[in-house]
Design an enzyme around this catalytic site. Structure first.
Site, PDB file in Angstrom:
ATOM      1  N   HIS A 184       0.836  -1.210   0.000  1.00 58.84           N
ATOM      2  CA  HIS A 184       0.000   0.000   0.000  1.00 58.84           C
ATOM      3  C   HIS A 184       0.871   1.261   0.000  1.00 58.84           C
ATOM      4  CE1 HIS A 184      -2.812   3.146   0.988  1.00 58.84           C
ATOM      5  NE2 HIS A 184      -2.003   3.481   1.974  1.00 58.84           N
ATOM      6  N   HIS A 221       1.389   5.277  -2.769  1.00 55.58           N
ATOM      7  CA  HIS A 221       1.805   6.655  -2.506  1.00 55.58           C
ATOM      8  C   HIS A 221       3.012   7.139  -3.303  1.00 55.58           C
ATOM      9  CE1 HIS A 221      -0.915   7.519   0.850  1.00 55.58           C
ATOM     10  NE2 HIS A 221      -0.707   6.297   1.295  1.00 55.58           N
ATOM     11  N   GLU A 281      -5.569   9.799   0.059  1.00 56.53           N
ATOM     12  CA  GLU A 281      -5.983   8.390   0.030  1.00 56.53           C
ATOM     13  C   GLU A 281      -7.092   8.098  -0.985  1.00 56.53           C
ATOM     14  OE1 GLU A 281      -4.393   6.010   1.353  1.00 56.53           O
ATOM     15  OE2 GLU A 281      -3.263   6.878   3.022  1.00 56.53           O
ATOM     16  N   SER A 310      -4.285   1.204  -4.654  1.00 56.53           N
ATOM     17  CA  SER A 310      -3.680  -0.029  -4.159  1.00 56.53           C
ATOM     18  C   SER A 310      -4.739  -1.061  -3.779  1.00 56.53           C
ATOM     19  CB  SER A 310      -2.765   0.261  -2.955  1.00 56.53           C
ATOM     20  OG  SER A 310      -3.509   0.707  -1.846  1.00 56.53           O
TER      21      SER A 310
HETATM   22 FE    FE Z   1      -1.892   5.416   2.848  1.00 58.21          FE
END
Ligand code: FE
Ligand code: PHE
Length: 284
Positions: free
Chosen positions: A138, A143, A184, A203
């Site tokens: 993730h 990111h 997010e 993700s």
């Molecule tokens: Fe995160």
């Protein structure tokens, strides 16, 4: 991650978390010890990576996709130090390995100094499609590609600085919603249509389609006040998403001092995650 596994607000390490916190320093940074990953862990990474690669070209924004391709991270769990070299040349960000979730203030201070904390461990096989804590997949896959975008990179640093300030003002739950609904779970309008730049979406095998194309969720134009008042779900796909037109819009809208905004929000009630307000500006 599936629908939301981390928030700046609940970043604090909890009992029962994986990752060894013994011996971490004040900044919680540790060595990645890349040589300690086993063949099975690299194989799991490759499968996670391959599955998401089948999805993201249809759902992710260009900035994300370009950097993801350049990262060429499909062979195994990446070495943070080599990625940091490329990343720092591009946007002056680097990665630091951490044992998992870290205290809010420590997290903000890393961001404020253009360091992105990446959990070093990878999920277990039975968590292939769902994990409740951020792991290296993730944190990295979701990111890191966006940190190559110069404007988004500056936004992340500004967020870190804003976090340190919000902590002092008792405003963390409002600010955490901004992270949630942008970093997010953010959506962006592009010439190709709606796309995502949010790590929690990109993700997640299931949330990509739900977020970008499903008729179920509400998609609203980016609205700072509306975001800060809106609760979110960490245990299910989001019911509301906020859509930007570009990263400069995001940067500019969040640039002003939030202190008066926090004061304005104080007497206002929070909104449920699925709230529908008459003044909402829906994206069709
Ligand atoms: Fe995160
Ligand atoms: N402008 C915000 C403040 O004064 C800082 C911030 C910038 C917060 C970008 C989040 C994102 O608190």
């Amino acid at each position: 991650m599936e629908a939301g596994l981390e928030t700046a607000v609940s970043n604090a390490p909890k009992p029962g978390l994986r990752g060894d916190y013994a011996g971490v320093g004040r900044d919680y940074a540790i060595e990645q010890h890349w040589e300690r990953y086993g063949a099975d862990e690299h194989a799991l990474w490759r499968r996670l990576h391959a599955r998401q690669m089948r999805l993201v070209p249809r759902y992710a924004c260009d900035a994300y996709l370009r950097s993801l391709d350049a990262l060429d991270a499909g062979h195994g769990i990446p070495r943070f130090d080599s990625v940091s070299r490329v990343l720092s040349a591009a946007t002056r960000w680097r990665l630091v390995a951490v044992p998992g979730l870290i205290p809010d203030l420590v997290f903000f201070e890393h961001l404020a100094n253009r360091r992105f904390p990446v959990t070093f461990w990878i999920r277990e096989e039975h968590e292939f499609s769902y994990i409740v804590e951020p792991d290296v997949f993730h944190d990295f896959f979701g990111h890191v590609p966006m940190l190559f975008d110069p404007v988004f990179a500056d936004y992340m640093q500004a967020y870190g600085r804003g976090g340190v300030k919000a902590e002092g003002l008792g405003a963390l739950s409002w600010l955490a919603r901004l992270y949630w609904y942008t970093v997010e779970f953010g959506l962006i309008r592009t010439p190709q249509g709606l796309r995502s730049y949010g790590a929690g979406i990109l993700s997640s095998p299931g949330e990509v389609d739900h977020a970008v194309t499903s008729p179920k969720p509400r998609r609203l134009l980016f609205d700072l006040r509306r975001i800060m008042r809106s609760r979110y779900r960490i245990d299910a796909y989001q019911e509301t998403y906020f859509v930007i037109d570009g990263f400069q819009q995001l940067f500019d809208a969040t640039e002003p001092d939030f202190t008066p905004l926090y004061r304005e929000l104080l007497p206002l009630a929070d909104l449920p995650a699925d709230a529908a307000l008459v003044e909402d500006r829906l994206v069709s």
